[in-house]
Design a protein around this motif. Sequence first.
Motif, PDB file in Angstrom:
ATOM      1  N   GLY A  89       0.809  -1.220   0.000  1.00  0.00           N
ATOM      2  CA  GLY A  89       0.000   0.000   0.000  1.00  0.00           C
ATOM      3  C   GLY A  89       0.835   1.258   0.000  1.00  0.00           C
ATOM      4  O   GLY A  89       0.308   2.363   0.084  1.00  0.00           O
ATOM      5  N   LYS A  90       2.158   1.122  -0.129  1.00  0.00           N
ATOM      6  CA  LYS A  90       3.052   2.285  -0.010  1.00  0.00           C
ATOM      7  C   LYS A  90       3.580   2.789  -1.354  1.00  0.00           C
ATOM      8  O   LYS A  90       4.445   3.642  -1.383  1.00  0.00           O
ATOM      9  N   ASP A  91       3.035   2.268  -2.463  1.00  0.00           N
ATOM     10  CA  ASP A  91       3.525   2.731  -3.767  1.00  0.00           C
ATOM     11  C   ASP A  91       2.537   3.663  -4.470  1.00  0.00           C
ATOM     12  O   ASP A  91       2.724   4.008  -5.621  1.00  0.00           O
ATOM     13  N   SER A  92       1.497   4.073  -3.794  1.00  0.00           N
ATOM     14  CA  SER A  92       0.464   5.002  -4.270  1.00  0.00           C
ATOM     15  C   SER A  92      -0.332   4.468  -5.465  1.00  0.00           C
ATOM     16  O   SER A  92      -1.053   5.215  -6.106  1.00  0.00           O
ATOM     17  N   ILE A  93      -0.228   3.169  -5.747  1.00  0.00           N
ATOM     18  CA  ILE A  93      -1.036   2.570  -6.815  1.00  0.00           C
ATOM     19  C   ILE A  93      -1.912   1.461  -6.252  1.00  0.00           C
ATOM     20  O   ILE A  93      -3.131   1.489  -6.396  1.00  0.00           O
ATOM     21  N   TYR A  94      -1.297   0.485  -5.598  1.00  0.00           N
ATOM     22  CA  TYR A  94      -2.032  -0.693  -5.120  1.00  0.00           C
ATOM     23  C   TYR A  94      -2.388  -0.560  -3.648  1.00  0.00           C
ATOM     24  O   TYR A  94      -1.536  -0.241  -2.834  1.00  0.00           O
ATOM     25  N   PRO A  95      -3.668  -0.829  -3.288  1.00  0.00           N
ATOM     26  CA  PRO A  95      -4.039  -0.826  -1.869  1.00  0.00           C
ATOM     27  C   PRO A  95      -3.319  -1.951  -1.122  1.00  0.00           C
ATOM     28  O   PRO A  95      -2.883  -2.929  -1.719  1.00  0.00           O
ATOM     29  N   LYS A  96      -3.222  -1.801   0.169  1.00  0.00           N
ATOM     30  CA  LYS A  96      -2.516  -2.767   1.015  1.00  0.00           C
ATOM     31  C   LYS A  96      -3.236  -4.116   1.048  1.00  0.00           C
ATOM     32  O   LYS A  96      -4.457  -4.186   1.091  1.00  0.00           O
ATOM     33  N   GLY A  97      -2.442  -5.192   1.030  1.00  0.00           N
ATOM     34  CA  GLY A  97      -2.958  -6.528   1.284  1.00  0.00           C
ATOM     35  C   GLY A  97      -3.397  -7.348   0.088  1.00  0.00           C
ATOM     36  O   GLY A  97      -3.921  -8.441   0.254  1.00  0.00           O
ATOM     37  N   LEU A  98      -3.182  -6.856  -1.138  1.00  0.00           N
ATOM     38  CA  LEU A  98      -3.570  -7.646  -2.314  1.00  0.00           C
ATOM     39  C   LEU A  98      -2.519  -8.716  -2.589  1.00  0.00           C
ATOM     40  O   LEU A  98      -1.320  -8.420  -2.625  1.00  0.00           O
ATOM     41  N   PRO A  99      -2.922  -9.960  -2.830  1.00  0.00           N
ATOM     42  CA  PRO A  99      -1.943 -11.011  -3.131  1.00  0.00           C
ATOM     43  C   PRO A  99      -1.243 -10.742  -4.471  1.00  0.00           C
ATOM     44  O   PRO A  99      -1.876 -10.276  -5.416  1.00  0.00           O
ATOM     45  N   THR A 100       0.052 -11.031  -4.536  1.00  0.00           N
ATOM     46  CA  THR A 100       0.795 -10.815  -5.784  1.00  0.00           C
ATOM     47  C   THR A 100       1.445 -12.089  -6.302  1.00  0.00           C
ATOM     48  O   THR A 100       1.423 -12.349  -7.497  1.00  0.00           O
ATOM     49  N   GLY A 101       2.067 -12.868  -5.413  1.00  0.00           N
ATOM     50  CA  GLY A 101       2.751 -14.067  -5.876  1.00  0.00           C
ATOM     51  C   GLY A 101       3.337 -14.858  -4.727  1.00  0.00           C
ATOM     52  O   GLY A 101       3.141 -14.512  -3.556  1.00  0.00           O
TER      53      GLY A 101
END
Length: 186
Positions: free
Chosen positions: A138-150
Amino acid sequence: MLELENQKILNLETENKRLKTILHLLEQNPNAMIAARVVGEDIKNWFKCIIIDKGKNYGIREKMPVITPRGVVGQAVEVNQWHSKIMIINDTNSSVDVYVEGKNTRGILEGTGQNTLKLKYILKNDEAEIGDKLVTSGKDSIYPKGLPTGIVISINRNKPGIFSDIDVMPFNNFKRLDEVLIIKKR
């Protein structure tokens, strides 16, 4: 003939299950997401992109995050009235700020242009193991915190330098995306 009919039924059941999952997510967050269908791929430009059937007329803007129920797909990079190009996270221009789930380890997930991703800036003595799941910080100003990536599939701590060499398999198979969800910015 019977085998063909069985295959059609199996394909319909798979599609039905996938669409039910998307619908369930939309029902949980009715004003937070927009569902879209993947209508093409664009690999000739600078970015490796998928093309979706929604654009500005649905409220989609650049830098909106795109997901599936499995996890992060990428972000909108080009939006016109009716379509949008989504740069997927395994593009070499992509980077996502992530945490190792359940641990205090944070790094940058970068695209390689291949099927796997690289987890960068993880110190050799940081907590990271094969099988660890990664989620957005959530710290890159694009993706909200807690979304699974890999999920971490290999770690090499023997290379020169202070950082480990970590490979990650994304949760989505980008060759098999049919529907995606765009998260509206708040």
